[in-house]
Design a protein around this motif. Structure first.
Motif, PDB file in Angstrom:
ATOM      1  N   UNK A  34      52.290  38.949  36.490  1.00 23.62           N
ATOM      2  CA  UNK A  34      51.521  38.881  37.728  1.00 23.62           C
ATOM      3  C   UNK A  34      50.025  38.716  37.429  1.00 23.62           C
ATOM      4  N   UNK A  35      49.541  39.436  36.425  1.00 21.73           N
ATOM      5  CA  UNK A  35      48.141  39.319  36.025  1.00 21.73           C
ATOM      6  C   UNK A  35      47.811  37.890  35.598  1.00 21.73           C
ATOM      7  N   UNK A  36      48.669  37.301  34.771  1.00 21.87           N
ATOM      8  CA  UNK A  36      48.379  35.956  34.284  1.00 21.87           C
ATOM      9  C   UNK A  36      48.479  34.922  35.402  1.00 21.87           C
ATOM     10  N   UNK A  37      49.382  35.108  36.335  1.00 19.17           N
ATOM     11  CA  UNK A  37      49.440  34.197  37.480  1.00 19.17           C
ATOM     12  C   UNK A  37      48.162  34.301  38.312  1.00 19.17           C
ATOM     13  N   UNK A  38      47.655  35.507  38.440  1.00 19.25           N
ATOM     14  CA  UNK A  38      46.412  35.679  39.190  1.00 19.25           C
ATOM     15  C   UNK A  38      45.262  34.950  38.497  1.00 19.25           C
ATOM     16  N   UNK A  39      45.214  35.040  37.172  1.00 22.15           N
ATOM     17  CA  UNK A  39      44.169  34.322  36.439  1.00 22.15           C
ATOM     18  C   UNK A  39      44.331  32.806  36.574  1.00 22.15           C
ATOM     19  N   UNK A  40      45.580  32.349  36.524  1.00 19.59           N
ATOM     20  CA  UNK A  40      45.828  30.913  36.684  1.00 19.59           C
ATOM     21  C   UNK A  40      45.424  30.434  38.067  1.00 19.59           C
ATOM     22  N   UNK A  41      45.458  31.347  39.059  1.00 17.91           N
ATOM     23  CA  UNK A  41      45.049  30.989  40.416  1.00 17.91           C
ATOM     24  C   UNK A  41      43.530  30.991  40.572  1.00 17.91           C
ATOM     25  N   UNK A  84      38.995  38.250  35.379  1.00 17.86           N
ATOM     26  CA  UNK A  84      39.822  39.329  34.826  1.00 17.86           C
ATOM     27  C   UNK A  84      39.852  40.559  35.739  1.00 17.86           C
ATOM     28  N   UNK A  85      38.708  41.009  36.173  1.00 21.21           N
ATOM     29  CA  UNK A  85      38.649  42.218  36.992  1.00 21.21           C
ATOM     30  C   UNK A  85      39.397  42.026  38.312  1.00 21.21           C
ATOM     31  N   UNK A  86      39.194  40.876  38.949  1.00 23.55           N
ATOM     32  CA  UNK A  86      39.869  40.610  40.214  1.00 23.55           C
ATOM     33  C   UNK A  86      41.367  40.455  40.018  1.00 23.55           C
ATOM     34  N   UNK A  87      41.789  39.856  38.897  1.00 23.43           N
ATOM     35  CA  UNK A  87      43.215  39.685  38.622  1.00 23.43           C
ATOM     36  C   UNK A  87      43.900  41.033  38.395  1.00 23.43           C
ATOM     37  N   UNK A  88      43.227  41.944  37.713  1.00 23.33           N
ATOM     38  CA  UNK A  88      43.789  43.276  37.515  1.00 23.33           C
ATOM     39  C   UNK A  88      43.900  44.018  38.845  1.00 23.33           C
ATOM     40  N   UNK A  89      42.882  43.892  39.690  1.00 22.93           N
ATOM     41  CA  UNK A  89      42.924  44.547  40.997  1.00 22.93           C
ATOM     42  C   UNK A  89      44.036  43.954  41.857  1.00 22.93           C
TER      43      UNK A  89
END
Length: 506
Positions: A458-465, A469-474
């Motif tokens: 889920x974290x990596x998909x958020x980064x791909x979107x 980093x901070x926003x993807x973790x949140x």
């Protein structure tokens, strides 16, 4: 460490007196074992879960005292960090529909606690390490306002004599220092207790050590720490380093860490308590008035207060526990391997898998600890923490001699799930409970999904979107919270957000 401790200062005489008291406690324990004074077999299990407080934004909330006041239940207690709580479930006989009963109790209790926390803008989250935690969140200023935590921190810091070094090399690398033990608060776990007779203790403890890696491989849920993706189960290396009283020179000499897996199979509980005295100096040399040997001479049962307190400052992943209930002493194996969460169904499935597997292995006429070196079990634990569901573990070949490497998911599906089922049958667990719980473990292995793998994807998909980093973790923490509230086990969760990831991370 649950007993009330007040902040005090210790001198040299305190430590010498405490050492003598510990020796008296150990002698009394030996007499209790020799005289067979322990409780009869009762097949009792217990459960504790450490929890995080997090808001709808996925960020930690430093308000456990206020939330506990709202909850107003003795089942819930403080933990080390102000963003932590712990819930304790009363002991249950391991029989019948116990896992359905546990599920219902946990859903009810945690649901109530979550609603009370929401009144203050927080919520209850079961997760090994909250991915949005920062180094500043685990500063000493956020240690719970409880004397025993402050005192324990002071003693560990004094014993070490310098800052703690946190250095973990995983998918990414973390290297930082800490001036207190508060980073330990990042680790939230599930503790599974099993009351055993002295005669069965060694078999149960050895079995629990042998399967600790399997528990981690299937149940890992802590892939992030301070913004870095590290091990699939980062709690063990973090816990060891955050409580390490050894400066580098003592580490180089081979002095044992206070958080450790162990170094050999055992023949009885006494050995583990004796090791604790032989290897680990006292951190909290608080002496009571009880003379345990005199209590025994008078026909009573000693509380062994000093031994119990000292035992609580040695952080074995499978810990021996001495207790007294209604004037009768008993022994327990406390399994501290598993991270919290992701859901009640996952926690209960992990518990059923453990209790079934330990029962089957402890009663095996060819026990696994006679067919596998302890070093293999310790190496497996490290490997499972690093790689989680993708780990390869060393395990005895079925029906043949020797040990071979096998994917954890294959080992669980082909060999260990049938063993766990037979163990649950031996406990008298209802087949519907057995099949539902073990089915969750089987599906995790079939889909190669657990809490850690879900968080990472889920974290990596958020980064791909496009999120930083901070926003993807949140975003990962928020989605985790949303899906956890549905109560569905983690292997059913879709990876990623329910819709497009918002660019601002909100």
């Amino acid at each position: 460490m649950g007993e009330k401790v007040v902040a005090v200062r210790f001198d040299l005489a305190d430590r010498q007196r405490y050492r003598r008291k510990l020796r008296g406690c150990l002698d009394a324990l030996g007499r209790l074992l020799t005289e067979k004074r322990f409780d009869r077999p009762r097949n009792l299990m217990g459960l504790e879960i450490e929890l995080n407080l997090a808001g709808p934004d996925g960020l930690p909330r430093m308000m456990n005292a206020q939330v506990l006041e709202r909850i107003a239940s003795r089942d819930f207690q403080t933990e080390l960090g102000m963003f932590n709580l712990e819930v304790n479930i009363a002991p249950h006989p391991l029989a019948g529909h116990v896992f359905s009963q546990l599920s219902e109790e946990l859903r009810t209790g945690l649901g109530y606690a979550h609603r009370k926390a929401e009144e203050l803008g927080a919520g209850i989250l079961m997760i090994g390490i909250l991915p949005t935690l920062t180094r500043h969140d685990v500063d000493l200023v956020n240690i719970s306002d409880v004397d025993r935590y402050v005192l324990l921190n002071d003693q560990i810091v004094a014993a070490r004599g310098e800052d703690f070094t946190l250095e973990i090399e995983g998918v990414e690398r973390l290297a930082c220092t800490a001036a207190s033990i508060t980073p330990e608060a990042a680790c939230t776990s599930v503790q599974l207790h099993l009351q055993v007779t002295p005669q069965r203790f060694a078999d149960v403890w050895n079995a629990a050590q042998a399967v600790a890696a399997v528990q981690i491989a299937t149940g890992a849920n802590s892939p992030f720490l301070f913004g870095r993706e590290l091990w699939r189960e980062t709690r063990p290396p973090l816990f060891q380093q955050a409580t390490d009283t050894r400066p580098p020179e003592l580490q180089a000499q081979g002095v044992r860490p206070r958080t450790w897996f162990g170094e050999r199979w055992v023949d009885g509980a006494y050995e583990l308590f004796e090791e604790n005295l032989r290897y680990f100096p006292a951190l909290l040399p608080l002496c009571g008035d009880e003379d345990p040997l005199r209590v025994l001479d008078d026909g009573g049962v000693p509380s062994l207060q000093e031994l119990v307190l000292h035992n609580g400052t040695v952080y074995r992943w499978n810990r021996p526990v001495y207790g007294v209930v209604d004037g009768v002493p008993h022994l327990r194996v406390e399994n501290r391997v598993l991270p919290a969460g992701p859901t009640v169904e996952d926690v209960v499935a992990n518990a059923a898998f453990y209790y079934g597997l330990v029962r089957a292995l402890a009663e095996d006429p060819r026990p696994v600890w006679r067919r596998m070196a302890f070093q293999d079990a310790a190496g497996n634990f490290d490997t499972a923490c690093r790689y989680g569901i993708d780990a390869e573990l060393r395990w005895p070949r079925p029906g043949r001699g020797g040990v071979t490497a096998v994917p954890a998911v294959k080992l669980v599906r082909d060999e260990l799930l049938p063993l766990a089922a037979s163990g649950l049958d031996a406990w008298g667990i209802e087949p519907a409970d057995r099949d539902r719980c073990l089915g969750i473990i089987e599906e995790r292995c079939r889909r190669r999904v657990n809490g850690a793998s879900w968080q990472s994807e889920t974290f990596h998909r958020a980064q791909e979107a496009g999120l930083d980093r901070e926003a993807a973790l949140a975003a990962t923490a928020r989605r985790y919270r949303e899906l956890a509230l549905t109560g569905e086990p983690v292997h059913t969760w879709p990876a990623g957000a329910s819709g497009p990831f918002p660019r601002d991370g909100r």
